[in-house]
Design a protein around this motif. Structure first.
Motif, PDB file in Angstrom:
ATOM      1  N   GLY A  91       0.472  -1.338   0.259  1.00 35.23           N
ATOM      2  CA  GLY A  91       0.642  -0.061   0.327  1.00 35.23           C
ATOM      3  C   GLY A  91       1.127   1.455   0.024  1.00 35.23           C
ATOM      4  O   GLY A  91       2.465   0.494  -0.597  1.00 35.23           O
ATOM      5  N   ARG A 110      -4.850   5.595   0.345  1.00 35.90           N
ATOM      6  CA  ARG A 110      -3.264   4.557   0.015  1.00 35.90           C
ATOM      7  C   ARG A 110      -2.924   4.050   0.773  1.00 35.90           C
ATOM      8  O   ARG A 110      -2.544   3.472   1.316  1.00 35.90           O
ATOM      9  CB  ARG A 110      -2.779   4.646  -1.006  1.00 35.90           C
ATOM     10  N   LEU A 155      -1.616   3.372   5.305  1.00 36.06           N
ATOM     11  CA  LEU A 155      -2.019   2.555   6.395  1.00 36.06           C
ATOM     12  C   LEU A 155      -1.886   2.992   7.615  1.00 36.06           C
ATOM     13  O   LEU A 155      -1.152   4.623   7.631  1.00 36.06           O
ATOM     14  CB  LEU A 155      -0.870   1.615   5.479  1.00 36.06           C
ATOM     15  N   ARG A 188      -6.716  -1.966   7.015  1.00 32.19           N
ATOM     16  CA  ARG A 188      -5.607  -0.668   6.312  1.00 32.19           C
ATOM     17  C   ARG A 188      -4.474  -0.441   7.981  1.00 32.19           C
ATOM     18  O   ARG A 188      -3.991   0.526   8.080  1.00 32.19           O
ATOM     19  CB  ARG A 188      -6.282   0.443   6.160  1.00 32.19           C
TER      20      ARG A 188
END
Length: 256
Positions: free
Chosen positions: A184, A216, A218, A237
């Motif tokens: 990610g 996107r 995390l 995430r």
């Protein structure tokens, strides 16, 4: 001139005990400096400490003179007794003081919130009173030294800045300790111990906004799995890393 020998007391095997005592004192021994450490609860360790010039407590509150009770395993009475005997023998007793002096019952809030019940902890006033009993203190910032001098101007106080033990973490990586990070974008993380979780609500709100705006990104929570943070972002995430035992076996306290 022969260096002064130093003996430090541990009260738990992780957290403050590892970073403030075990790691630095192991490093001193590797350099052939006369230093050792042991468990405060162990009579053998207390006896061994009598042969050293200086004793070190990792927490000022271990000799709290106003608040009765027990920190994790060692009573305040035991701390005061060890200090009194050391002073009778002409020994020095030192400690470290951190931003506990800014809080009143900070840890008590944490204990209650985490469901551990009533565990009396020194207040701000009690930390300040306890600090005056020592022969010297270390702090991590100039601001803290200024704070100490405001109530104990004659007490020797040295600044030892916080730092990251790069060699230690390199060893951990070589041992295979590496959390799984899904593919990610960049990772925003928080790491810490048991604490008053409401302090993290503003961080949690920021995480929610970032998660919504940047799909996107995390997020990682390492150590204490603080609910405000773990509930703030989508599970797919979120990287959760609990406390891990990465202390090498040969770093256990050297009993006499």
């Amino acid at each position: 001139m022969k260096p002064l020998s130093v003996y430090a007391f541990l009260n738990n095997p992780d957290g403050q005990g590892w970073w403030r005592i075990a790691a630095p004192y192991n490093a001193l021994r590797e350099r052939d400096y006369p230093a050792s450490y042991g468990w405060m609860q162990d009579p053998g360790s207390r006896k061994a400490s009598e042969d050293f010039d200086i004793l070190v407590f990792p927490r000022v509150g271990w000799v709290s003179i106003l608040q009765p009770g027990k920190p994790e395993g060692a009573t305040y009475d035991e701390g005061r007794l060890i200090m009194a005997k050391a002073h009778q023998r002409g020994k020095l007793v030192l400690s470290d003081i951190d931003d506990d002096i800014w809080f009143s019952r900070h840890e008590q809030k944490s204990h209650t919130e985490l469901g551990f019940g009533d565990k009396p902890e020194p207040s701000k006033a009690e930390h300040m009173a306890s600090a005056k009993l020592y022969d010297g203190l270390t702090v991590s910032t100039e601001r803290l030294r200024t704070a100490v001098s405001s109530f104990a101007s004659d007490l020797p106080c040295e600044v030892v800045p916080n730092s990251i033990d790069v060699n230690y973490w390199e060893q951990c990586l070589k041992m295979g300790w590496r959390p799984h990070v899904p593919p990610g974008g960049p990772v925003i993380g928080w790491a810490g111990g048991n604490r008053y979780d409401r302090d993290l609500e503003i961080v949690a709100e920021a995480w929610k906004r970032i998660a919504a705006r940047f799909p996107r990104v995390l997020f990682a929570v390492v150590g204490h799995q603080a609910p405000p943070l773990t509930k703030a972002v989508p599970k797919d995430r979120l990287i959760q890393v609990p406390w891990l035992d990465i202390q090498p076996a040969n770093d256990k306290p050297p009993y006499p």
